[in-house]
Design a protein around this motif. Structure first.
Motif, PDB file in Angstrom:
ATOM      1  N   ARG A 109      42.820  45.615  32.548  1.00 29.15           N
ATOM      2  CA  ARG A 109      42.250  45.609  31.037  1.00 29.15           C
ATOM      3  C   ARG A 109      43.229  44.639  30.380  1.00 29.15           C
ATOM      4  O   ARG A 109      42.826  43.963  29.706  1.00 29.15           O
ATOM      5  N   TYR A 110      44.452  44.952  30.307  1.00 30.02           N
ATOM      6  CA  TYR A 110      45.358  44.220  29.483  1.00 30.02           C
ATOM      7  C   TYR A 110      45.443  42.710  29.887  1.00 30.02           C
ATOM      8  O   TYR A 110      45.422  41.716  29.164  1.00 30.02           O
ATOM      9  N   VAL A 112      42.928  40.960  31.295  1.00 31.81           N
ATOM     10  CA  VAL A 112      41.687  40.200  31.030  1.00 31.81           C
ATOM     11  C   VAL A 112      41.731  39.984  29.336  1.00 31.81           C
ATOM     12  O   VAL A 112      41.354  39.041  28.741  1.00 31.81           O
ATOM     13  N   MET A 113      42.051  41.165  28.587  1.00 35.00           N
ATOM     14  CA  MET A 113      42.048  41.183  27.260  1.00 35.00           C
ATOM     15  C   MET A 113      43.212  40.075  26.470  1.00 35.00           C
ATOM     16  O   MET A 113      43.092  39.387  25.439  1.00 35.00           O
ATOM     17  N   ASN A 114      44.333  39.787  27.501  1.00 33.30           N
ATOM     18  CA  ASN A 114      45.431  39.048  26.786  1.00 33.30           C
ATOM     19  C   ASN A 114      45.587  37.391  27.733  1.00 33.30           C
ATOM     20  O   ASN A 114      46.545  36.941  27.797  1.00 33.30           O
ATOM     21  N   HIS A 116      44.635  34.686  27.652  1.00 35.21           N
ATOM     22  CA  HIS A 116      44.919  33.283  26.971  1.00 35.21           C
ATOM     23  C   HIS A 116      46.512  33.303  26.573  1.00 35.21           C
ATOM     24  O   HIS A 116      46.933  32.140  26.389  1.00 35.21           O
ATOM     25  N   GLU A 117      47.174  34.400  26.554  1.00 31.63           N
ATOM     26  CA  GLU A 117      48.473  34.541  25.835  1.00 31.63           C
ATOM     27  C   GLU A 117      49.427  34.651  27.265  1.00 31.63           C
ATOM     28  O   GLU A 117      50.605  34.415  26.959  1.00 31.63           O
ATOM     29  N   ILE A 118      49.060  35.064  28.220  1.00 28.18           N
ATOM     30  CA  ILE A 118      49.971  35.373  29.517  1.00 28.18           C
ATOM     31  C   ILE A 118      50.449  34.202  30.054  1.00 28.18           C
ATOM     32  O   ILE A 118      49.610  33.409  30.255  1.00 28.18           O
TER      33      ILE A 118
ATOM     34  N   PRO B   6      36.193  44.718  28.323  1.00 28.71           N
ATOM     35  CA  PRO B   6      37.012  45.566  27.917  1.00 28.71           C
ATOM     36  C   PRO B   6      37.672  45.768  26.438  1.00 28.71           C
ATOM     37  O   PRO B   6      37.859  44.435  25.932  1.00 28.71           O
ATOM     38  N   SER B   7      37.813  46.908  26.070  1.00 30.96           N
ATOM     39  CA  SER B   7      38.556  46.860  24.739  1.00 30.96           C
ATOM     40  C   SER B   7      39.521  48.161  24.790  1.00 30.96           C
ATOM     41  O   SER B   7      39.316  48.775  25.579  1.00 30.96           O
ATOM     42  N   ASP B  14      48.743  48.214  22.969  1.00 30.25           N
ATOM     43  CA  ASP B  14      49.174  47.822  24.059  1.00 30.25           C
ATOM     44  C   ASP B  14      50.532  47.210  23.299  1.00 30.25           C
ATOM     45  O   ASP B  14      50.772  46.671  22.421  1.00 30.25           O
ATOM     46  N   ARG B 413      58.349  29.360  28.644  1.00 22.14           N
ATOM     47  CA  ARG B 413      57.385  30.374  27.803  1.00 22.14           C
ATOM     48  C   ARG B 413      57.926  32.030  28.041  1.00 22.14           C
ATOM     49  O   ARG B 413      57.792  32.591  27.143  1.00 22.14           O
TER      50      ARG B 413
END
Lengths: 457, 457
Positions: A109-110, A112-114, A116-118, B6-7, B14, B413
């Protein structure tokens, strides 16, 4: 307020000072090893939306999820017909959140939600408790810690090789020497089912041979027959079950055996590459065993699988993992390959306890306690105490006026190794008496010498 | 399985790698300070029986407890008449457990359940998340960490004094310099209400003067009048509200003011003794302010109370605590006096961020990455990598074959300070090229020299 005799929920535990010190000893070694290999820490909330958790662990898993009652008037969405249908129909209307069941789904989940930043490949580790409404029994708890390390966004087998190295590093530091890291590949299991003429039945094959250790080859054959495997297939399988020898011999045999299966050959090439990479790292094969019948339960593994067993202890399996090709697919992010593994801290704890491998200084109490007889001694002692702390020596004073015997008992029970005694003689001479509680030795000395002795011990 | 976006549950977060590194920086300083003062770690389960939690935090607190739905057929104990009465009547029949609301009640439960094994005075610290079904807003979360230290089983004021020293130590190590530790005593507040002729109304007095900072003396007077305080009492109170000067002056004034109240005099003596003990420790009064109007909300405090405010930041109150005489009474164990305090980690995080006080190396990523151009370089690099780790330098390699620019971007990065480049020249000469990503400098050198440079940085 009425007086209650308090209790703990079934399957949960408190960890007191000594247990915490021992657990921290394990956590520290695991954490430092993860960091040595470039993994970074993540923490996710205990509560997740049930939509995130449900359907990820099979029907049985869904039953074992702890659900959190919605706040306030939780019944407001429940209608009479729901009630007549019972708990299963009512549950989604009274609970929207649940407690995490593992660290893998929250990690997906983390990611997928992040996304673009990972910074991919993303090497993360996570050390947090998980909750399962399982029937508690010896060694199985409803709240327990998982220690996971995963790397996602690469299919390089360097990652698998580094997992083997990390496991060896952790075990080396824990002084565990008698153990095996078993490694296999799901594609090999797929290949085997093809070669024995039971293509597509690798799941049933996995479930059956996973029990080999427990029930033996005779019973596994019975189960395979029940699951619709032909006698011929079982006969073809037998040489694989009986395979012995070193890693290279096994690889060589399986290359022959799987030659007609593309998937199988891909799996065996991956195993071979891992052993080659190990050599490139300049490392030996110690403890690492290619085990063709290692299956592991979880269905999402698609490549390498690992399991670590400590020999000659009651519960030996303390770590495991594998590669998955589509962990984030269920959240709409396809094509992210990853590989990860997990240390079972509770089991490692039990193993270290059983083998008496915890270090002596595990209880992390103070290094010294000030002992005194009267107010003058206490006041002199407070300055000594402050001096110890200023040079970073954990120390304390028995806070109440009490007999010296009581003070010593306190130090002894807490495992404090030194008592610094201050009486009128010591004050007069601007010295202290340092007593070593383990040896019983005691000596009048300067404060500086006491610091030296305590730091050297 | 359908695909979901997901949310996270509202009010939860997080913590990614950089946040975790910063949080660990704070936790480490707090934990080491607790241990320096002889406190030992305790962990309790996230779930507690609701019987343990309910009734401890007032009616509002009970509403804010997260309840866990019983497993399986949770409706089986619910009868039709319960349903007609609604959620409040149904709740106890569908939920037996809840998530902990703070660390104090679980600690009290632990002490009562382990009273015969505990070595009193028991100095414990606990760093764990708590959960509250509060309305989320800026700086207020539904899951957040508390860092508590308490000592129970002694009423010695050495403990209060050490709390002041621990707070100063933590702030010193965090490089926080502009802050005040306010200290008062509940007995002084009791004494004040006696002296102004409103005996027994100290709770109302506390609630009102607690708002002094926010609403001012004018509004507080209005509130006191509404709460039934006489004009005469308010006039008598005024000099206390306006009290200024140093700690000794204030103590001296209050000794006069409270001379007719036994409780009040006991409180002022306790304050005086704490300042005397501070002197016995050889410590100054820096940052410590006796504040007669500090009240603090929690009703269970009976002696000293503390609050720490960082000046010139948006949310200043980052720590607080006090002495309680009967924390375990509700669980049937009377007469256990204790004193404790808590650091608000989320607030300290925000303060350090606002003041730009996090150290540079906070992200705890690898110290070096191996960069390479082809398979030969990768294989040479794997040995270098293994060598770095064997001398305890966290390091990694970009696992896939990729353009060097991509490898450098990854290192950049992730905040990795050094790249070790291995090309055919380096391999031929048995050397490596070390590039410092901050300065851009790069130099051909031996592996041993590279280790030296990396370790020295």
């Amino acid at each position: 307020m009425s007086i209650q005799k308090p209790s703990l929920p079934k399957g949960t535990r408190d960890f007191g000072p000594i247990q915490m010190a021992r657990r921290n000893y394990i956590f520290k070694i695991i954490k430092e090893t993860f960091q040595l290999y470039g993994y970074q820490q993540l923490e996710t909330p205990a509560m997740e939306n049930l939509a995130v958790l449900t359907g990820k662990y099979g029907d049985e898993g869904d039953q074992l999820l702890y659900k959190i009652l919605n706040s306030g008037d939780f019944l407001k969405k429940v209608k009479d017909p729901d009630l007549r249908e019972g708990s299963t129909a009512v549950m989604p209307k009274v609970a929207e959140k649940g407690l995490r069941y593992d660290l893998t789904v929250p990690f997906a989940r983390y990611v997928v939600m992040n996304r673009h930043e990972i910074n991919f490949p993303f090497k993360r580790f996570q050390i947090q408790p998980v909750w399962r409404a399982d029937r508690p029994q010896k060694g199985r708890y409803r709240e327990f810690y998982q220690c996971d390390a995963d790397v996602v966004g690469t299919d390089s087998l360097i990652c698998e090789t580094e997992i083997l190295l990390m496991i060896r590093k952790v075990f080396f530091r824990l002084k565990l020497t008698d153990y095996n890291i078993k490694i296999n590949n799901r594609k090999i299991l797929t290949g085997i089912s093809e070669v024995i003429g039971e293509k597509g039945k690798e799941s049933a094959l996995c479930v059956a041979i996973d029990k080999l250790d427990k029930i033996g080859w005779g019973k596994v054959q019975e189960e395979l027959l029940q699951r619709g495997f032909s006698r011929d297939a079982i006969n073809k399988l037998e040489p694989v079950i009986n395979l012995s020898g070193g890693n290279l011999e096994k690889i060589s045999f399986m290359k022959q055996f799987l030659s007609s299966s593309d998937q199988g050959m891909k799996g065996i090439m991956e195993i071979e590459e891992i052993f080659q990479l190990l050599e490139e790292f300049g490392e030996e094969e110690d403890h690492i065993q290619f085990d063709v019948v290692l299956a592991r339960g979880l269905s999402y593994y698609t490549g390498a699988i690992f399991e670590v067993k400590v020999n000659k202890v009651s519960i030996g399996s303390v770590s495991g993992g594998g590669r998955y090709d589509n962990l984030t697919g269920v959240f709409g992010m396809e094509g992210v390959s990853g590989v990860g593994f997990s240390f079972g801290v509770d089991r490692i704890y039990d193993v270290l306890q059983e083998l008496n491998l915890f270090p002596d200084d595990h209880n992390q109490s103070s290094c010294a306690m000030i002992g005194y007889f009267d107010e003058e001694g206490r006041n002199y002692g407070l300055k000594i105490l402050n001096g110890l702390r200023s040079v970073n020596i954990p120390a304390e004073i028995f806070p109440d006026y009490a007999k010296v015997k009581k003070q010593f008992n306190y130090a002894d029970r807490k495992g404090i190794p030194f008592v610094i005694l201050v009486g009128s003689d010591e004050i007069k001479q601007h010295k202290i008496t340092l007593k070593n509680l383990k040896t019983g030795e005691q000596k009048l000395m300067t404060f500086e010498d006491a610091i030296g002795t305590i730091k050297a011990s």
